[in-house]
Enzyme design. Structure first.
Site, mmCIF file in Angstrom:
data_model
loop_
_atom_site.group_PDB
_atom_site.id
_atom_site.type_symbol
_atom_site.label_atom_id
_atom_site.label_comp_id
_atom_site.label_asym_id
_atom_site.label_seq_id
_atom_site.Cartn_x
_atom_site.Cartn_y
_atom_site.Cartn_z
ATOM 1 N N CYS B 98 -0.761 -0.384 0.867
ATOM 2 C CA CYS B 98 -1.480 0.608 1.675
ATOM 3 C C CYS B 98 -1.040 0.364 3.110
ATOM 4 O O CYS B 98 -1.495 -0.581 3.748
ATOM 5 C CB CYS B 98 -3.000 0.446 1.534
ATOM 6 S SG CYS B 98 -3.920 1.479 2.688
ATOM 7 N N CYS B 103 -6.312 -0.116 1.191
ATOM 8 C CA CYS B 103 -6.815 0.493 -0.047
ATOM 9 C C CYS B 103 -6.325 -0.320 -1.241
ATOM 10 O O CYS B 103 -5.136 -0.655 -1.325
ATOM 11 C CB CYS B 103 -6.332 1.933 -0.179
ATOM 12 S SG CYS B 103 -6.923 2.996 1.153
#
Lengths: 92, 193
Positions: B98, B103
Site C-alpha cells: 500500500c 492498507c
C-alpha cells in the site's frame, strides 16, 4: 462505466496543488495508460469521505499498467494492479 | 487544558461514554471488535490457503469472493473491507503493497509486520520488486514469471494465494497450514518444505 479490457488513461490532474485533498490515486500513475481488469464495486468517494462531506458512491476499478509505461523497466512484462475510481479515468 | 494535554485514558473514557450516549456504538461492541482484532492472525489466512490447496471448489469460491470464503471458515468479516484473493501461478507472482498508507487484510492476517508500513518497502515494491524480494527476502522470481505488484489504494484488501510447494503430497489441511507464513500471503516469500 468502463468495460473489462478497455484501455484507459489516469487523469494527469494534480488537485494537491490547489488545496487540502485526500486522493487515493498514486502520483506515479497520473497520466499513464492502462487497461481495466474489472469493476470491483461502488464505494463512497474517499475525497469527500475524508472531510466528512456527503460522499457519493463511485465505481472502483482494478486497472493494470505495464511497469514499462511508468519507469524504465528491464522486465517489460511486469505489471502494477491498482484500484482507481472512475472519476480519475478517461478514454485516451 | 487542550485536548492534546488531556490524559489519554480520560479522553478515551469520555469518548466512549459519548459514543454510548449518542447510540453510535456500545461498549460491548467496542469490546467485541477489540477481541476480533486481537484474535486475527496469519493463522487465519493460512487455514484458507491450506483449504484452497486441497479443495478445488473452495479455491474457486475464494478467488471469486475472499470475504465469503473467510466467513466459511468462521473468520469474522463483519464491518471489514471486502477481501480479494490473488492467485500465484507458474505464470504470475503477486506482491501486495500500500504505497499511500498501510492498507492490509487484517481480518485474515492480523497486524501487519512493521516493515510493511515502512517508506522503504512501499517505494521499492512498486519501483523494483524483483530487486526488493531478492535482496531483502532471498526470494528469486524466475524471468519466466511475471511479477504483478498490487498497490492496495482504496476499498479492497488483498491477500495472495501462493502455489502449493512440491513435497507436500498427501498432507492434510492442518499440516499444510503450518507451512504457510505471513510473507507468503503478502508475496515477499513463497512457501517451501
Amino acid at each position: 462505466m468502463f468495460a473489462s479490457g478497455e484501455t484507459v488513461r489516469v487523469k494527469d490532474a494534480w488537485p494537491e496543488a490547489t488545496g487540502p485533498v485526500h486522493i487515493r490515486t498514486p502520483y506515479y500513475v497520473r497520466g499513464v495508460v492502462g487497461e481495466v481488469v474489472r469493476h470491483l464495486g461502488d464505494f463512497p468517494n474517499p475525497e469527500d469521505l475524508a472531510f466528512a462531506r456527503p460522499a457519493e458512491r463511485r465505481p472502483l476499478y482494478h486497472v493494470r499498467f505495464r511497469k514499462s509505461a511508468i519507469w524504465p523497466e528491464p522486465k517489460p512484462d511486469d505489471e502494477l494492479l491498482i484500484e482507481i475510481f472512475e472519476h480519475w479515468l478517461e478514454r485516451p | 487544558m487542550t485536548i492534546l494535554e488531556t490524559g489519554g485514558e480520560r479522553l478515551l473514557a469520555a469518548v466512549r461514554a459519548l459514543l454510548e450516549q449518542k447510540g453510535i456504538v456500545s461498549t460491548n461492541e467496542i469490546m467485541e471488535r477489540m477481541a476480533i482484532t486481537d484474535s486475527a492472525s496469519p493463522g487465519q489466512g493460512a487455514r484458507m490457503v491450506a483449504k484452497a490447496w486441497v479443495d478445488p471448489a473452495y479455491r474457486a469460491r475464494m478467488l471469486e469472493d475472499g470475504t465469503k470464503a473467510a466467513e466459511e471458515l468462521g473468520i469474522p468479516m463483519r464491518g471489514m473491507p471486502p477481501l480479494g484473493v490473488l492467485e500465484n501461478t507458474a505464470e504470475v507472482h503477486h506482491l501486495v503493497v500500500c504505497t499511500l498508507c498501510s492498507c492490509y487484510p487484517r481480518a485474515v492476517l492480523g497486524y501487519p509486520p512493521l516493515w510493511y508500513k515502512s517508506a522503504g518497502y512501499r517505494a521499492r515494491a512498486v519501483r523494483d520488486p524483483r530487486e526488493l524480494l531478492a535482496s531483502e527476502w532471498k526470494t528469486f522470481i524466475p524471468d519466466s514469471v511475471k511479477v504483478r505488484v498490487v498497490d492496495s489504494t482504496a476499498d479492497y484488501r488483498w491477500m495472495v494465494l501462493p502455489e502449493r510447494p512440491s513435497g507436500t503430497d498427501g498432507w492434510d489441511e492442518a499440516r499444510l497450514a503450518g507451512i504457510v507464513r505471513v510473507g507468503d500471503m503478502i508475496g515477499v516469500t513463497v512457501p517451501g518444505v
